[in-house]
Design a protein around this motif. Structure first.
Motif, mmCIF file in Angstrom:
data_model
loop_
_atom_site.group_PDB
_atom_site.id
_atom_site.type_symbol
_atom_site.label_atom_id
_atom_site.label_comp_id
_atom_site.label_asym_id
_atom_site.label_seq_id
_atom_site.Cartn_x
_atom_site.Cartn_y
_atom_site.Cartn_z
ATOM 1 N N LYS A 150 1.116 -1.170 -0.113
ATOM 2 C CA LYS A 150 0.043 0.023 0.197
ATOM 3 C C LYS A 150 0.953 1.043 -0.543
ATOM 4 O O LYS A 150 -0.048 2.048 -0.376
ATOM 5 N N LEU A 151 2.098 1.168 0.520
ATOM 6 C CA LEU A 151 2.953 2.165 0.743
ATOM 7 C C LEU A 151 3.692 2.483 -0.209
ATOM 8 O O LEU A 151 3.514 1.455 -1.556
ATOM 9 N N ASP A 152 4.284 3.480 -1.042
ATOM 10 C CA ASP A 152 5.248 4.095 -1.907
ATOM 11 C C ASP A 152 6.136 3.613 -2.425
ATOM 12 O O ASP A 152 7.306 3.917 -1.489
ATOM 13 N N HIS A 153 6.443 2.488 -2.832
ATOM 14 C CA HIS A 153 7.787 2.500 -3.341
ATOM 15 C C HIS A 153 8.495 3.869 -4.534
ATOM 16 O O HIS A 153 8.183 3.380 -6.175
ATOM 17 N N GLY A 154 9.660 4.736 -4.520
ATOM 18 C CA GLY A 154 10.256 5.409 -5.347
ATOM 19 C C GLY A 154 11.394 4.408 -6.352
ATOM 20 O O GLY A 154 12.418 3.944 -5.321
ATOM 21 N N ILE A 155 11.226 4.343 -7.472
ATOM 22 C CA ILE A 155 11.650 4.390 -8.773
ATOM 23 C C ILE A 155 12.788 4.717 -9.526
ATOM 24 O O ILE A 155 11.675 5.655 -10.111
ATOM 25 N N ASN A 187 11.382 14.421 0.569
ATOM 26 C CA ASN A 187 10.437 15.578 0.336
ATOM 27 C C ASN A 187 9.096 14.539 0.231
ATOM 28 O O ASN A 187 7.984 15.800 -0.126
ATOM 29 N N GLY A 188 8.622 13.380 0.256
ATOM 30 C CA GLY A 188 7.716 13.003 0.909
ATOM 31 C C GLY A 188 7.071 12.405 -0.854
ATOM 32 O O GLY A 188 5.675 11.916 -0.914
ATOM 33 N N ASP A 189 8.079 12.777 -1.879
ATOM 34 C CA ASP A 189 7.342 11.956 -3.411
ATOM 35 C C ASP A 189 6.805 10.773 -2.622
ATOM 36 O O ASP A 189 5.339 10.114 -3.837
ATOM 37 N N PHE A 190 7.466 9.968 -1.774
ATOM 38 C CA PHE A 190 7.212 8.271 -1.875
ATOM 39 C C PHE A 190 7.230 7.633 -0.725
ATOM 40 O O PHE A 190 8.392 8.781 0.319
ATOM 41 N N ASP A 191 7.533 6.485 0.036
ATOM 42 C CA ASP A 191 7.859 6.669 1.044
ATOM 43 C C ASP A 191 8.896 5.443 1.038
ATOM 44 O O ASP A 191 9.161 5.527 2.706
ATOM 45 N N TYR A 192 9.746 5.395 0.620
ATOM 46 C CA TYR A 192 10.768 4.576 0.531
ATOM 47 C C TYR A 192 11.084 3.707 -0.950
ATOM 48 O O TYR A 192 10.666 3.978 -1.706
#
Length: 300
Positions: A150-155, A187-192
């Motif tokens: 459910k969390l956002d994964h930044g790639i 900056n909070g664009d994603f969670d991890y």
């Protein structure tokens, strides 16, 4: 049409009798021994820790084959190729070889020779999140894979990881580059954002630590088949034969394990890999010969 050659010991002599027919000039073994083989090695677009490891493995391979194949030298390029420019490593950049993940989709339409032997025990497939320090308790409380999905994964854009995580039902934010990803996490664009166990410490020290308030998560370990292998220019079958032979040699002699232990022998303790909650993912991009890879912390 794409043609991928996988060098297997049983067929290696037949494969190269066929490939070598296009050579302009035939030389004797004595003449070959007098020449120095120059290896144009691309080693960019990766962490300093990976660069050092992969450089040492290549040197060990060439050293192991020196008696039979002759002298050698490495011309190493650390140039960064952004986005899909990496796919030009052979076609336009004309490098001889580099290390990448098996089944790299950036090369799915290209000819290349693949040496199908794991170089780092699939360590890149053990993925560890880098998170905001304020979210430590959030990640520490995750018990089910559904909660992480459910969390956002930044790639970064064009990384194969994005396809793997989407395939497994994860929310993926695929944009930007490796250079700006930790500023965007801050900056909070994603969670991890997650990285292989073989590089996460170096990535954090050299990149993530420069963005205030980020830490390496201590609770979660993601896993999927993601082995690093040699890709070799399709017009370099003799070099591929030497790499295959040398790699077999350093595997048999224990030299590859020694290099691994030198770099990663304490990685289990350093990252508490055996104490983390493991979530296993399917990698739809992986070639069949690597599909049976499973988590094996004891082997690291």
């Amino acid at each position: 049409m794409k043609k991928t050659s996988f060098l297997l010991p049983v067929f290696i002599s037949l494969l190269f009798v066929s490939c070598d027919g296009n050579k302009k000039k035939t030389t004797s073994p004595e003449q070959d021994m007098k020449r120095t083989t120059t290896v144009d090695f691309w080693n960019g677009n990766r962490s300093a820790a990976r660069q050092d490891y992969e450089r040492k493995v290549l040197k060990a391979i060439l050293e192991a084959t020196e008696e039979e194949w002759g002298a050698w030298e490495i011309e190493e390029s650390l140039e960064e190729y952004p986005g899909n420019e990496e796919s030009l490593v052979f076609t336009e950049k004309d490098h001889d070889l580099f290390v990448t993940i098996a089944g790299n989709q950036k090369f799915k339409e290209d000819d290349m020779i693949v040496i199908p032997h794991l170089l780092t025990k699939n360590l890149l497939g053990y993925r560890i999140p880098i998170i905001r320090e304020q979210d430590t308790n959030l990640f520490g409380g995750i018990k089910r894979q559904e909660d992480l999905q459910k969390l956002d994964h930044g790639i970064p854009e064009t990384w194969s990881d994005a396809t793997v995580f989407r395939h497994n039902g994860y929310n993926v934010v695929e944009e930007g580059s490796f250079d700006d990803i930790f500023d965007r996490l801050q900056n909070g664009d994603f969670d991890y954002s997650s990285y292989g166990a073989n590089e996460v410490l170096g990535v954090f020290e050299n990149r993530a630590s420069k963005a205030e308030g980020l830490v390496i998560d201590k609770n979660i370990l993601l896993f999927y088949p993601f082995p690093l292998v040699f890709y070799i220019h399709p017009d370099q079958p003799k070099m591929a034969e030497r790499i295959e032979q040398g790699l077999q040699s350093i595997i048999s002699s224990g030299r590859l394990d020694a290099i691994f232990d030198e770099h990663y022998g304490e990685i289990t303790e350093q990252l508490n890999l055996d104490k983390r909650r493991i979530f296993a993912l399917d990698n739809p991009l992986i070639p069949d010969e690597f599909r049976d890879l499973v988590p094996n912390i004891e082997d690291l």
